[in-house]
Design an enzyme around this catalytic site. Structure first.
Site, PDB file in Angstrom:
ATOM      1  N   LYS A 218      12.923  10.983  -9.791  1.00 50.41           N
ATOM      2  CA  LYS A 218      13.049  12.230  -9.021  1.00 50.41           C
ATOM      3  C   LYS A 218      13.405  13.384  -9.944  1.00 50.41           C
ATOM      4  O   LYS A 218      12.824  14.457  -9.891  1.00 50.41           O
ATOM      5  CB  LYS A 218      14.136  12.080  -7.939  1.00 50.41           C
ATOM      6  CG  LYS A 218      13.774  11.238  -6.755  1.00 50.41           C
ATOM      7  CD  LYS A 218      12.841  11.894  -5.779  1.00 50.41           C
ATOM      8  CE  LYS A 218      11.392  11.686  -6.017  1.00 50.41           C
ATOM      9  NZ  LYS A 218      10.770  10.384  -5.994  1.00 50.41           N
TER      10      LYS A 218
ATOM     11  N   TRP B 119      -7.704  19.332  -7.977  1.00 54.11           N
ATOM     12  CA  TRP B 119      -6.895  18.711  -9.033  1.00 54.11           C
ATOM     13  C   TRP B 119      -7.909  18.129  -9.993  1.00 54.11           C
ATOM     14  O   TRP B 119      -8.558  17.137  -9.693  1.00 54.11           O
ATOM     15  CB  TRP B 119      -5.994  17.641  -8.446  1.00 54.11           C
ATOM     16  CG  TRP B 119      -5.004  17.076  -9.431  1.00 54.11           C
ATOM     17  CD1 TRP B 119      -4.041  17.751 -10.120  1.00 54.11           C
ATOM     18  CD2 TRP B 119      -4.886  15.719  -9.844  1.00 54.11           C
ATOM     19  NE1 TRP B 119      -3.325  16.894 -10.926  1.00 54.11           N
ATOM     20  CE2 TRP B 119      -3.819  15.650 -10.780  1.00 54.11           C
ATOM     21  CE3 TRP B 119      -5.553  14.552  -9.521  1.00 54.11           C
ATOM     22  CZ2 TRP B 119      -3.423  14.460 -11.389  1.00 54.11           C
ATOM     23  CZ3 TRP B 119      -5.151  13.371 -10.117  1.00 54.11           C
ATOM     24  CH2 TRP B 119      -4.110  13.333 -11.056  1.00 54.11           C
TER      25      TRP B 119
ATOM     26  N   ARG C 179      -2.289  18.552  -2.655  1.00 53.27           N
ATOM     27  CA  ARG C 179      -3.240  17.540  -3.166  1.00 53.27           C
ATOM     28  C   ARG C 179      -3.872  17.986  -4.478  1.00 53.27           C
ATOM     29  O   ARG C 179      -4.606  17.237  -5.119  1.00 53.27           O
ATOM     30  CB  ARG C 179      -4.332  17.277  -2.136  1.00 53.27           C
ATOM     31  CG  ARG C 179      -3.851  16.738  -0.803  1.00 53.27           C
ATOM     32  CD  ARG C 179      -4.991  16.565   0.170  1.00 53.27           C
ATOM     33  NE  ARG C 179      -5.989  15.644  -0.345  1.00 53.27           N
ATOM     34  CZ  ARG C 179      -5.896  14.316  -0.217  1.00 53.27           C
ATOM     35  NH1 ARG C 179      -4.838  13.795   0.370  1.00 53.27           N
ATOM     36  NH2 ARG C 179      -6.812  13.528  -0.713  1.00 53.27           N
TER      37      ARG C 179
ATOM     38  N   CYS D  17      -8.070  16.000  -4.544  1.00 55.61           N
ATOM     39  CA  CYS D  17      -8.292  17.383  -4.119  1.00 55.61           C
ATOM     40  C   CYS D  17      -8.160  17.475  -2.607  1.00 55.61           C
ATOM     41  O   CYS D  17      -8.031  16.483  -1.918  1.00 55.61           O
ATOM     42  CB  CYS D  17      -9.698  17.817  -4.500  1.00 55.61           C
ATOM     43  SG  CYS D  17     -10.121  17.478  -6.210  1.00 55.61           S
TER      44      CYS D  17
ATOM     45  N   GLU E 150      10.523  14.278 -12.568  1.00 55.13           N
ATOM     46  CA  GLU E 150       9.213  14.770 -12.088  1.00 55.13           C
ATOM     47  C   GLU E 150       9.303  16.166 -11.486  1.00 55.13           C
ATOM     48  O   GLU E 150       8.297  16.855 -11.381  1.00 55.13           O
ATOM     49  CB  GLU E 150       8.578  13.796 -11.111  1.00 55.13           C
ATOM     50  CG  GLU E 150       9.211  13.688  -9.750  1.00 55.13           C
ATOM     51  CD  GLU E 150       8.377  12.802  -8.815  1.00 55.13           C
ATOM     52  OE1 GLU E 150       7.147  12.793  -8.891  1.00 55.13           O
ATOM     53  OE2 GLU E 150       8.997  12.094  -8.007  1.00 55.13           O
TER      54      GLU E 150
ATOM     55  N   HIS F  20      22.974  -3.471 -24.840  1.00 51.38           N
ATOM     56  CA  HIS F  20      21.801  -3.941 -25.602  1.00 51.38           C
ATOM     57  C   HIS F  20      20.957  -2.780 -26.114  1.00 51.38           C
ATOM     58  O   HIS F  20      19.768  -2.925 -26.349  1.00 51.38           O
ATOM     59  CB  HIS F  20      20.970  -4.869 -24.702  1.00 51.38           C
ATOM     60  CG  HIS F  20      21.749  -6.049 -24.226  1.00 51.38           C
ATOM     61  ND1 HIS F  20      22.045  -7.144 -25.007  1.00 51.38           N
ATOM     62  CD2 HIS F  20      22.383  -6.277 -23.034  1.00 51.38           C
ATOM     63  CE1 HIS F  20      22.769  -8.000 -24.326  1.00 51.38           C
ATOM     64  NE2 HIS F  20      22.994  -7.504 -23.125  1.00 51.38           N
TER      65      HIS F  20
ATOM     66  N   GLU G 142      14.768   5.171  -9.429  1.00 54.97           N
ATOM     67  CA  GLU G 142      14.214   6.203  -8.540  1.00 54.97           C
ATOM     68  C   GLU G 142      14.903   7.548  -8.774  1.00 54.97           C
ATOM     69  O   GLU G 142      14.249   8.589  -8.803  1.00 54.97           O
ATOM     70  CB  GLU G 142      14.367   5.753  -7.085  1.00 54.97           C
ATOM     71  CG  GLU G 142      14.077   6.801  -6.029  1.00 54.97           C
ATOM     72  CD  GLU G 142      12.663   7.383  -6.082  1.00 54.97           C
ATOM     73  OE1 GLU G 142      11.820   6.877  -6.845  1.00 54.97           O
ATOM     74  OE2 GLU G 142      12.420   8.385  -5.371  1.00 54.97           O
TER      75      GLU G 142
ATOM     76  N   ASN H  79     -14.128  15.430  -3.172  1.00 55.27           N
ATOM     77  CA  ASN H  79     -12.860  14.855  -3.635  1.00 55.27           C
ATOM     78  C   ASN H  79     -13.180  13.437  -4.058  1.00 55.27           C
ATOM     79  O   ASN H  79     -13.724  12.653  -3.286  1.00 55.27           O
ATOM     80  CB  ASN H  79     -11.830  14.863  -2.487  1.00 55.27           C
ATOM     81  CG  ASN H  79     -10.557  14.113  -2.859  1.00 55.27           C
ATOM     82  OD1 ASN H  79     -10.236  13.983  -4.037  1.00 55.27           O
ATOM     83  ND2 ASN H  79      -9.857  13.589  -1.863  1.00 55.27           N
ATOM     84  N   GLY H  80     -12.885  13.091  -5.321  1.00 55.42           N
ATOM     85  CA  GLY H  80     -13.157  11.731  -5.810  1.00 55.42           C
ATOM     86  C   GLY H  80     -13.799  11.806  -7.186  1.00 55.42           C
ATOM     87  O   GLY H  80     -13.731  12.827  -7.867  1.00 55.42           O
TER      88      GLY H  80
ATOM     89  N   LYS I  55       0.058  14.779  -5.122  1.00 56.21           N
ATOM     90  CA  LYS I  55       0.779  14.003  -4.116  1.00 56.21           C
ATOM     91  C   LYS I  55       0.227  12.585  -4.004  1.00 56.21           C
ATOM     92  O   LYS I  55       0.953  11.642  -3.766  1.00 56.21           O
ATOM     93  CB  LYS I  55       0.705  14.688  -2.746  1.00 56.21           C
ATOM     94  CG  LYS I  55       1.470  13.968  -1.647  1.00 56.21           C
ATOM     95  CD  LYS I  55       2.947  13.839  -1.961  1.00 56.21           C
ATOM     96  CE  LYS I  55       3.709  13.068  -0.932  1.00 56.21           C
ATOM     97  NZ  LYS I  55       5.089  12.760  -1.355  1.00 56.21           N
TER      98      LYS I  55
HETATM   99  C1  AGP Z   1       7.035   9.838  -6.332  1.00 54.15           C
HETATM  100  O1  AGP Z   1       7.944  10.899  -6.172  1.00 54.15           O
HETATM  101  C2  AGP Z   1       5.757  10.268  -7.003  1.00 54.15           C
HETATM  102  N1  AGP Z   1       5.158  11.361  -6.362  1.00 54.15           N
HETATM  103  C3  AGP Z   1       4.807   9.109  -7.261  1.00 54.15           C
HETATM  104  O2  AGP Z   1       5.442   8.219  -8.135  1.00 54.15           O
HETATM  105  C4  AGP Z   1       4.346   8.308  -6.021  1.00 54.15           C
HETATM  106  O3  AGP Z   1       5.416   7.568  -5.497  1.00 54.15           O
HETATM  107  C5  AGP Z   1       3.250   7.348  -6.464  1.00 54.15           C
HETATM  108  O4  AGP Z   1       2.156   8.099  -6.934  1.00 54.15           O
HETATM  109  C6  AGP Z   1       2.775   6.390  -5.354  1.00 54.15           C
HETATM  110  O5  AGP Z   1       2.204   7.134  -4.313  1.00 54.15           O
HETATM  111  P1  AGP Z   1       1.915   6.387  -2.914  1.00 54.15           P
HETATM  112  O6  AGP Z   1       3.214   5.942  -2.360  1.00 54.15           O
HETATM  113  O7  AGP Z   1       1.232   7.423  -2.072  1.00 54.15           O
HETATM  114  O8  AGP Z   1       1.015   5.217  -3.211  1.00 54.15           O
END
Ligand code: AGP
Length: 606
Positions: free
Chosen positions: A483, A74, A27, A2, A486, A502, A479, A98-99, A601
């Protein structure tokens, strides 16, 4: 995960609170609220949904005051709704958090037995009850907060107001980020740097276990009950504009286009092209001390780690193990004093990666953190830290942080290769020279972004995508798939091209586009065979190839050329068209690109 903000000064606090929450919305954004002290009483306005809902609710019942806290959520406990939105008030005490309070159920039961009435389904509410209980026993606020902290387990970034205390804001930190802003006649708190940048650049990063008291501009910090501590302010060079969109439609697009700058800043003064050396302010690799390197991370940072394996094993011939942090922490890894654990994390707050850090340190390993956020938990808990200088990355989908992470890994690979004596002479000169040319090449590549937009539109109807690559470009395929899925919510899968036969080749038909990451190199002929296999089954291929590769031009249905570079640096270039492909596809679909559904994030919970 959060976002928290707080203000204590002479101005009406709502404008700071709402703009701070706006910059922290990445966040978490399923509910939001503010609490403002007016005439010695703290009043709340909070709503489900995004900040615009809070703005509307506040406009109907505006509050005036110079002391306030705010929160954007969140959800971890209690579904997103008005009641579970923070802040939470009980008796005289109002709190945002937050936590996760891991033992909140047992504490809640004990308080209910004392006739405490709870209104929400959150763990956070317990904090207001515990502090109020201690106040009722006659404790002063600070003592009441310490006694509460003594009863809870878990992680917290807490901000707290108490009726009747018209000039004081308290906060506490353990496991979730909390930063203090020092103004001339005011002080502030926030979960992350961008929320403070508009008001100050002088920031204090609280440590785990700290409690702080803000009285107007006066900040006092304790690391234990009656144990005051000094935490020196740091001057943050990021300016407020960097944290804004800068005219781009989305933060993600802005951050994709910032990559020439972020890669250049990350290479910065660490690469000495004249002497062909690499130095870090906080890390020197001693090959006599370490037998192995572990690379551990999550998500996009994990894919950067996979590239790191190719880099370090190629230049330094040191064995590298790569793990997802969520697997590493539970597999009782064979790691010890002769091992170097490199953690990669944009936020520096990812729970699984932090757990991997703790486990590795328990086993005696040396920990090097590669992080983007200054003063983040991983930065502070690692033995050594190398910062990516990507600037604030607001878009949930990581882009510039990824290329900055890979850039740091290249620098580390060069540094280690020189230290072990395996990288020298012409080989070293070629790699250093290619590194210096990278930012300009990225710029040139981005100038052709419109081509990717056209390609993305052509395939925007596809129900799913397959990304394939080989060698150091295999993690780029992973990757690229991440992208796309997500931010566009379209299924995409990354696969080693050599594995097509395979299984995955059964998927191929005219409906499933294949993105082939196929720059020049030792496996490009194999990639050509893979592409031919797809074409012979009426599959469509979008190839990422090296400039001048005419053969690929005749083979693929669509093509995007990247500048030629050293094979070890290719991922920093080949990933960019895939970032753009994901962005434009999502833009066509109209999804919430900067705040995709269900995502945050930084994943500060398991
Ligand atoms: C990547 O686009 C995602 N948002 C997610 O996989 C992110 O890379 C992952 O949560 C790791 O986050 P960090 O690099 O802040 O540890």
């Amino acid at each position: 995960m959060c976002g928290i903000v707080g203000y204590n000064g002479n101005s009406n606090c709502f404008p700071f609170l709402i703009s701070g929450l706006k910059s922290l919305e990445y966040r978490g954004y399923d509910s939001a609220g503010v609490a403002i002290l007016t005439d010695s009483v703290v009043n709340l306005v909070k709503t489900q949904g995004k900040l615009d809902n809070l703005r509307e609710a506040f406009a109907k019942a505006p509050l005036q005051g110079v002391l306030g806290i705010g929160h954007t959520r969140w959800a971890t406990h209690g579904e997103p709704n008005d009641i579970n939105a923070h802040p939470h008030k009980y008796g005289r005490v109002t709190v945002v958090h937050n936590g996760i309070i891991e033992n909140y159920r047992e504490l809640k039961e004990a308080l209910m037995a004392k006739n405490h009435h709870f209104t929400s389904g959150t763990d956070t509410e317990i904090l207001a009850h515990l502090v109020e209980e201690e106040l009722n026993y006659g404790s002063e606020p600070l003592a009441a907060i310490w006694k509460t902290i003594g009863q809870i387990r878990g992680t917290w970034g807490i901000a707290l107001l108490i009726d009747g205390y018209s000039h004081t804001l308290w906060c506490a930190k353990n496991g979730s980020p909390l930063i203090l802003g020092q103004g001339t006649d005011e002080s502030m708190i926030a979960s992350d740097i961008p929320a403070l940048l508009g008001a100050t650049r002088e920031m204090i990063f609280l440590e785990d276990g700290d409690v702080a008291q803000l009285d107007g501009p006066d900040i006092r910090i304790w690391e234990g009950p009656n144990v005051p501590v000094e935490r020196a302010p740091q001057t943050i060079q990021w300016n407020p504009i960097m944290a804004e969109k800068g005219g781009y439609k989305h933060f993600m697009l802005k951050e994709i286009f910032e990559q020439p700058r972020s890669v250049a800043d990350t290479i910065g003064e660490r690469l000495h092209a004249d002497t062909r050396t690499v130095t870090f302010s906080d890390f020197i690799f001693d090959p006599k001390r370490f037998d192995r390197v572990f690379l551990v991370a999550c998500g996009t940072s994990y894919y950067a780690s996979l590239i790191g394996k190719y880099l370090i094993e190629s230049t330094a011939r040191i064995p590298v193990e790569v793990d997802m942090a969520s697997e590493f922490r539970y597999r009782n890894p064979l790691i010890g004093e002769r091992d170097l654990l490199i953690l990669i994390s944009q936020s520096g707050e990812t729970a699984d990666t932090l757990a991997a850090l703790a486990l590795a340190k328990e086993k005696g390993a040396t920990v090097l953190g590669i992080v983007n956020v200054l003063g983040s938990a991983i930065a502070r808990k690692s033995d050594h830290t190398i910062y990516t200088h990507a600037g604030p990355e607001i878009g949930v989908a990581s882009t510039k942080a990824f290329t900055a992470q890979v850039s740091v890994l290249v620098l580390i690979a060069i540094h280690m290769g020189i230290a072990t004596g395996t990288l020298m002479g012409e080989a070293l000169a070629e790699l250093v020279g290619a590194m210096v040319r990278l930012p300009k090449q990225i710029n040139k590549l981005l100038s052709q972004s419109a081509q990717i937009n056209v390609i993305a539109r052509r395939y925007s109807h596809a129900p799913a995508f397959l990304f394939i690559g080989r060698g150091i470009n295999y993690p780029v395929a992973l990757e690229g798939a991440l992208k796309l899925k997500e931010i566009s919510y379209v299924h995409a899968e990354g696969y080693p091209a050599g594995e097509m036969k395979h299984g995955p080749i059964a998927l191929i038909d005219e409906e499933l586009p294949v993105l082939a990451v196929a720059p020049e190199g030792s496996t490009s002929e194999k990639m050509v065979s893979n592409i031919e296999e797809v074409k012979s089954r009426r599959g469509k291929v979008i190839a990422i190839a090296s400039q001048g590769d005419t053969n690929m031009g005749n083979l693929a249905d669509d093509l995007f050329m990247v500048p030629r570079t050293h094979p070890l640096l290719q991922p920093i270039l080949t990933v960019i068209p895939l970032q753009l492909f994901a962005y434009y596809t999502a833009d066509i679909k109209g999804t919430d690109i900067d705040q995709p559904r269900n995502l945050a994030k930084s994943v500060t919970v398991e």
